[in-house]
Design an enzyme around this catalytic site. Structure first.
Site, PDB file in Angstrom:
ATOM      1  N   LYS A   1      43.671  34.844  45.055  1.00 12.74           N
ATOM      2  CA  LYS A   1      42.273  34.818  44.576  1.00 12.74           C
ATOM      3  C   LYS A   1      42.378  33.628  43.673  1.00 12.74           C
ATOM      4  O   LYS A   1      42.979  33.512  42.559  1.00 12.74           O
ATOM      5  CB  LYS A   1      41.623  35.930  43.902  1.00 12.74           C
ATOM      6  CG  LYS A   1      40.346  35.880  43.701  1.00 12.74           C
ATOM      7  CD  LYS A   1      39.931  36.837  42.486  1.00 12.74           C
ATOM      8  CE  LYS A   1      39.941  36.081  41.051  1.00 12.74           C
ATOM      9  NZ  LYS A   1      39.172  35.149  40.924  1.00 12.74           N
TER      10      LYS A   1
ATOM     11  N   SER B   1      44.797  34.402  31.172  1.00 15.56           N
ATOM     12  CA  SER B   1      44.612  34.758  29.698  1.00 15.56           C
ATOM     13  C   SER B   1      45.432  35.973  29.479  1.00 15.56           C
ATOM     14  O   SER B   1      45.819  36.846  30.378  1.00 15.56           O
ATOM     15  CB  SER B   1      43.128  34.977  29.476  1.00 15.56           C
ATOM     16  OG  SER B   1      42.605  36.170  30.193  1.00 15.56           O
ATOM     17  N   THR B   2      45.979  36.027  28.161  1.00 14.80           N
ATOM     18  CA  THR B   2      46.856  37.227  27.876  1.00 14.80           C
ATOM     19  C   THR B   2      45.864  38.375  28.110  1.00 14.80           C
ATOM     20  O   THR B   2      46.559  39.419  28.107  1.00 14.80           O
ATOM     21  CB  THR B   2      47.206  36.961  26.454  1.00 14.80           C
ATOM     22  OG1 THR B   2      47.963  35.566  26.393  1.00 14.80           O
ATOM     23  CG2 THR B   2      48.016  37.707  25.872  1.00 14.80           C
TER      24      THR B   2
ATOM     25  N   GLU C   1      52.150  34.854  33.724  1.00 19.32           N
ATOM     26  CA  GLU C   1      52.359  33.551  33.075  1.00 19.32           C
ATOM     27  C   GLU C   1      50.838  33.415  32.190  1.00 19.32           C
ATOM     28  O   GLU C   1      49.806  33.151  32.814  1.00 19.32           O
ATOM     29  CB  GLU C   1      52.516  32.471  33.823  1.00 19.32           C
ATOM     30  CG  GLU C   1      53.104  31.166  33.268  1.00 19.32           C
ATOM     31  CD  GLU C   1      52.067  30.259  32.969  1.00 19.32           C
ATOM     32  OE1 GLU C   1      51.673  30.147  31.606  1.00 19.32           O
ATOM     33  OE2 GLU C   1      51.863  29.497  33.741  1.00 19.32           O
TER      34      GLU C   1
ATOM     35  N   CYS D   1      48.329  25.723  29.924  1.00 21.69           N
ATOM     36  CA  CYS D   1      48.775  26.798  28.837  1.00 21.69           C
ATOM     37  C   CYS D   1      49.856  26.253  27.912  1.00 21.69           C
ATOM     38  O   CYS D   1      50.027  26.890  27.013  1.00 21.69           O
ATOM     39  CB  CYS D   1      49.292  27.866  30.042  1.00 21.69           C
ATOM     40  SG  CYS D   1      50.522  27.023  31.252  1.00 21.69           S
TER      41      CYS D   1
ATOM     42  N   GLU E   1      44.687  30.499  21.020  1.00 21.21           N
ATOM     43  CA  GLU E   1      44.667  29.289  22.011  1.00 21.21           C
ATOM     44  C   GLU E   1      43.256  28.787  22.069  1.00 21.21           C
ATOM     45  O   GLU E   1      42.399  29.484  22.232  1.00 21.21           O
ATOM     46  CB  GLU E   1      44.998  29.677  23.501  1.00 21.21           C
ATOM     47  CG  GLU E   1      45.370  28.824  24.330  1.00 21.21           C
ATOM     48  CD  GLU E   1      45.718  29.607  25.774  1.00 21.21           C
ATOM     49  OE1 GLU E   1      45.382  30.685  26.011  1.00 21.21           O
ATOM     50  OE2 GLU E   1      46.739  28.685  26.155  1.00 21.21           O
TER      51      GLU E   1
HETATM   52  O1  TXE Z   1      40.884  33.329  31.960  1.00 16.96           O
HETATM   53  P1  TXE Z   1      40.959  34.703  32.871  1.00 16.96           P
HETATM   54  P2  TXE Z   1      39.538  32.621  31.557  1.00 16.96           P
HETATM   55  C1  TXE Z   1      43.174  31.326  28.568  1.00 16.96           C
HETATM   56  C2  TXE Z   1      42.336  30.304  27.739  1.00 16.96           C
HETATM   57  C3  TXE Z   1      41.227  30.265  28.277  1.00 16.96           C
HETATM   58  C4  TXE Z   1      40.963  31.899  28.254  1.00 16.96           C
HETATM   59  C5  TXE Z   1      39.814  32.310  29.127  1.00 16.96           C
HETATM   60  O2  TXE Z   1      42.727  30.428  26.535  1.00 16.96           O
HETATM   61  O3  TXE Z   1      40.269  29.943  27.232  1.00 16.96           O
HETATM   62  O4  TXE Z   1      42.246  32.227  28.735  1.00 16.96           O
HETATM   63  O5  TXE Z   1      39.643  31.717  30.648  1.00 16.96           O
HETATM   64  C6  TXE Z   1      41.005  36.591  37.156  1.00 16.96           C
HETATM   65  N1  TXE Z   1      41.836  41.632  37.220  1.00 16.96           N
HETATM   66  N2  TXE Z   1      43.796  30.833  29.801  1.00 16.96           N
HETATM   67  O6  TXE Z   1      38.569  33.814  31.299  1.00 16.96           O
HETATM   68  O7  TXE Z   1      39.911  35.545  32.896  1.00 16.96           O
HETATM   69  C7  TXE Z   1      39.756  35.473  36.892  1.00 16.96           C
HETATM   70  O8  TXE Z   1      39.082  35.832  38.155  1.00 16.96           O
HETATM   71  C8  TXE Z   1      42.291  40.733  37.982  1.00 16.96           C
HETATM   72  C9  TXE Z   1      44.880  30.338  29.677  1.00 16.96           C
HETATM   73  O9  TXE Z   1      39.012  31.990  32.778  1.00 16.96           O
HETATM   74  O10 TXE Z   1      42.441  35.228  32.662  1.00 16.96           O
HETATM   75  C10 TXE Z   1      40.711  34.184  37.210  1.00 16.96           C
HETATM   76  O11 TXE Z   1      41.009  33.960  38.604  1.00 16.96           O
HETATM   77  N3  TXE Z   1      42.049  39.336  37.666  1.00 16.96           N
HETATM   78  C11 TXE Z   1      45.579  30.156  31.223  1.00 16.96           C
HETATM   79  C12 TXE Z   1      42.228  34.571  36.571  1.00 16.96           C
HETATM   80  O12 TXE Z   1      42.202  35.973  36.404  1.00 16.96           O
HETATM   81  C13 TXE Z   1      41.163  38.931  36.759  1.00 16.96           C
HETATM   82  C14 TXE Z   1      44.685  29.529  32.092  1.00 16.96           C
HETATM   83  C15 TXE Z   1      42.200  33.989  35.290  1.00 16.96           C
HETATM   84  O13 TXE Z   1      40.956  34.003  34.437  1.00 16.96           O
HETATM   85  C16 TXE Z   1      40.403  40.009  36.015  1.00 16.96           C
HETATM   86  C17 TXE Z   1      43.247  30.329  32.006  1.00 16.96           C
HETATM   87  C18 TXE Z   1      40.731  41.302  36.300  1.00 16.96           C
HETATM   88  N4  TXE Z   1      40.261  42.364  35.653  1.00 16.96           N
HETATM   89  C19 TXE Z   1      42.900  30.587  31.043  1.00 16.96           C
HETATM   90  N5  TXE Z   1      39.628  39.216  35.061  1.00 16.96           N
HETATM   91  C20 TXE Z   1      46.896  29.721  31.265  1.00 16.96           C
HETATM   92  N6  TXE Z   1      48.001  30.516  30.993  1.00 16.96           N
HETATM   93  O14 TXE Z   1      47.345  28.523  31.839  1.00 16.96           O
HETATM   94  C21 TXE Z   1      39.509  37.908  35.404  1.00 16.96           C
HETATM   95  N7  TXE Z   1      40.610  37.963  36.523  1.00 16.96           N
END
Ligand code: TXE
Length: 486
Positions: A180, A233-234, A254, A288, A385
């Site tokens: 996805k 995201s964490t 990651e 990241c 972050e």
């Molecule tokens: O990330 P999400 P977001 C951090 C960065 C950023 C913040 C928010 O600080 O500002 O996260 O970004 C999917 N079950 N990073 O909200 O939500 C979602 O659809 C399963 C750091 O965009 O974590 C997407 O495909 N999947 C990071 C993916 O998770 C779920 C890079 C990441 O989105 C889900 C990006 C769930 N419950 C953001 N909810 C890095 N480490 O590089 C969402 N997703």
């Protein structure tokens, strides 16, 4: 001037899918079972870009079913046969490099110079590298089997490269995939699926289901998925860990970071300033492992900040397809709002704000290169972050203090140390809690070098031999081995 050839090719490809993209399941595009869709927008203009299928439980079921069916045959192929497929995918990426680079720049907002020179070539390199592992799988990983059907969920900051990091090792070692992409940036994944089918990848080996977080949750919850690999995201990482606990699924995460960038007073200052450009303004800081916490030794702090501000003034922010720009657009308005709110909070906490006074594009989600200096280590901008082009700077006096400040974080993804005294640099590097440490460098990656975090930055490695083990499980040869003992 006239649009470059690849731009026309990209716009033609988008126009061909103007009525909407489907999911890519079992080798073909299919609409959502529910008929639901969602829209994505071009970060640099805010214009509607594409209509994407919204994946429900039924779509995830279909994709997992196709992956399961394909997995038996795919895993039975000898390694060299799978290697041929991976080489074909690598060559396909190279053949269509310009198209992929342009679509990625339009979809994500990042500069074409980066997609052309970094994202796309590194993605091809991942497929070449892992083709090599497939080639020698029988001898190198004789005591291991593929994990099975893998669910992969990726973020929007490096949409195509993260796909390669996930898909290449999974396929090389005999797994099949349901991936996805992030809701903001699904286009290069769909383009890749189309190209992979043309390159002869068997149906069901790679399935793409588009959608928002809910779609990801369906993959995580699915009973017939053997492993989840997540980058994001964490917060979401934590949810996925909870949801997979006790399920028998393997997991790699990651997650976020707040990586220190430590400059000692004997560093090559111009080199370190250029390092900051790569550390925090590359990809608009949406990295990241971005060097987002600048720790500068007190004696050179004024000079360093002066040089840094001068360099910031020469950065060009502009349209992603303009080859002369250094920074493009932030991926979406919601991320822009987040950056603005955090910077405001940093200033309220007492930081000095410096933004380059440069021409900014009109419309779209743009944010200028920014430096917050004199930041308190407890301020939210030093601990959270920001995921934007915002360098956050603090000073230190001694190496011990630098290490203490650097390790004062819930994250542990990367770190960068700058000094002309190699002994000092290596000593400090050894004491940093980080999955990867660069000396007099930053943001260097290679398919052969495992990447991954510590602490709340997650666990598991991607790339290299150690990354292969994340897609394998040991097989029980214990009986045979015991019999072989004297
Ligand atoms: O990330 P999400 P977001 C951090 C960065 C950023 C913040 C928010 O600080 O500002 O996260 O970004 C999917 N079950 N990073 O909200 O939500 C979602 O659809 C399963 C750091 O965009 O974590 C997407 O495909 N999947 C990071 C993916 O998770 C779920 C890079 C990441 O989105 C889900 C990006 C769930 N419950 C953001 N909810 C890095 N480490 O590089 C969402 N997703």
């Amino acid at each position: 001037g006239p649009a470059p050839e690849a731009d026309i090719e990209a716009r033609t490809w988008l126009a061909r899918h103007a009525s909407g993209f489907g999911h890519f399941i079992n080798g073909t595009f299919v609409p959502s079972a529910s008929g639901r869709s969602f829209d994505t927008f071009e970060p640099a203009t805010g214009n509607l870009l594409a209509r994407l299928a919204s994946g429900d439980k039924a779509d995830v079921d279909n994709a997992v079913g196709a992956a399961r069916k394909a997995q038996t045959l795919w895993a039975k192929l000898p390694g060299h046969a799978r290697a041929r497929h991976l080489y074909a995918l690598a060559r396909t990426i190279q053949r269509h490099a310009r198209l992929i680079a342009v679509v990625e720049a339009i979809d994500n907002g990042k500069p074409i110079r980066e997609t052309r020179d970094i994202d796309v070539p590194l993605a091809a390199r991942h497929f070449y590298h892992h083709a090599g592992w497939a080639q020698i799988q029988e001898t190198e990983f004789a005591d291991h089997l593929p994990v099975g059907v893998v669910g992969q969920i990726i973020p929007w900051n490096f949409p195509f490269l993260m796909l390669a990091w996930k898909v290449a090792p999974a396929l090389a070692l005999g797994n099949t995939v349901v991936l996805k992409p992030a809701e903001f940036t699904s286009l290069t994944a769909l383009l890749f699926a189309e190209l992979a089918a043309t390159a002869g990848l068997p149906a069901g080996v790679l399935n793409i289901v588009t959608g928002e977080g809910e779609t990801g949750a369906h993959i995580v919850e699915h009973g017939d998925v053997d492993k989840i690999a997540f980058t994001g995201s964490t917060e979401v990482g934590r949810i996925i860990r909870e949801r997979t606990a006790g399920s028998g699924k393997s997991l790699t995460l990651e997650l976020g970071g707040k990586s220190p960038f430590i400059v000692f007073d004997d560093a090559d200052i111009d080199g370190a300033v250029e390092g900051v450009v790569d550390a925090i303004w590359f990809n608009q800081g949406q990295v990241c492992c971005a060097g987002s916490r600048l720790l500068v030794q007190e004696g050179i702090a004024d000079l360093f900040h002066k040089r840094l501000k001068r360099r910031m003034q020469t950065l060009r922010v502009g349209q992603p397809l303009d080859k002369c720009i250094d920074m493009g657009a932030i991926v979406a308005p919601v991320q822009l709002d987040r950056i603005e709110a955090l910077v405001k909070q940093g200033v309220a906490d007492g930081a000095a704000l410096h933004q380059a006074k440069i021409e900014m594009p009109k419309g779209g989600s743009f944010y200028p290169p920014t430096l917050l200096s004199g930041v308190q280590p407890t301020s939210i901008v030093a601990t959270e972050e920001i995921f934007g082009p915002v360098a956050v700077s603090m000073t230190f006096r001694t190496p011990e203090e630098a290490i203490q400040l650097a390790n004062h974080s819930r994250y542990g993804l990367a770190a960068s140390v700058w000094s002309e005294t190699i002994g000092l640099a290596l000593n400090v590097a050894a004491k940093l809690v980080a999955g990867v440490v660069w000396v007099n460098a930053t943001n260097l990656f290679d398919a052969s070098a495992g990447f991954g975090g510590k602490r709340e930055s997650g666990f598991g490695r991607e790339g290299g031999r150690e990354g292969c083990y994340e897609y394998l499980k040991p097989k029980a040869w214990l009986g045979r081995k015991l019999r072989a003992l004297p």
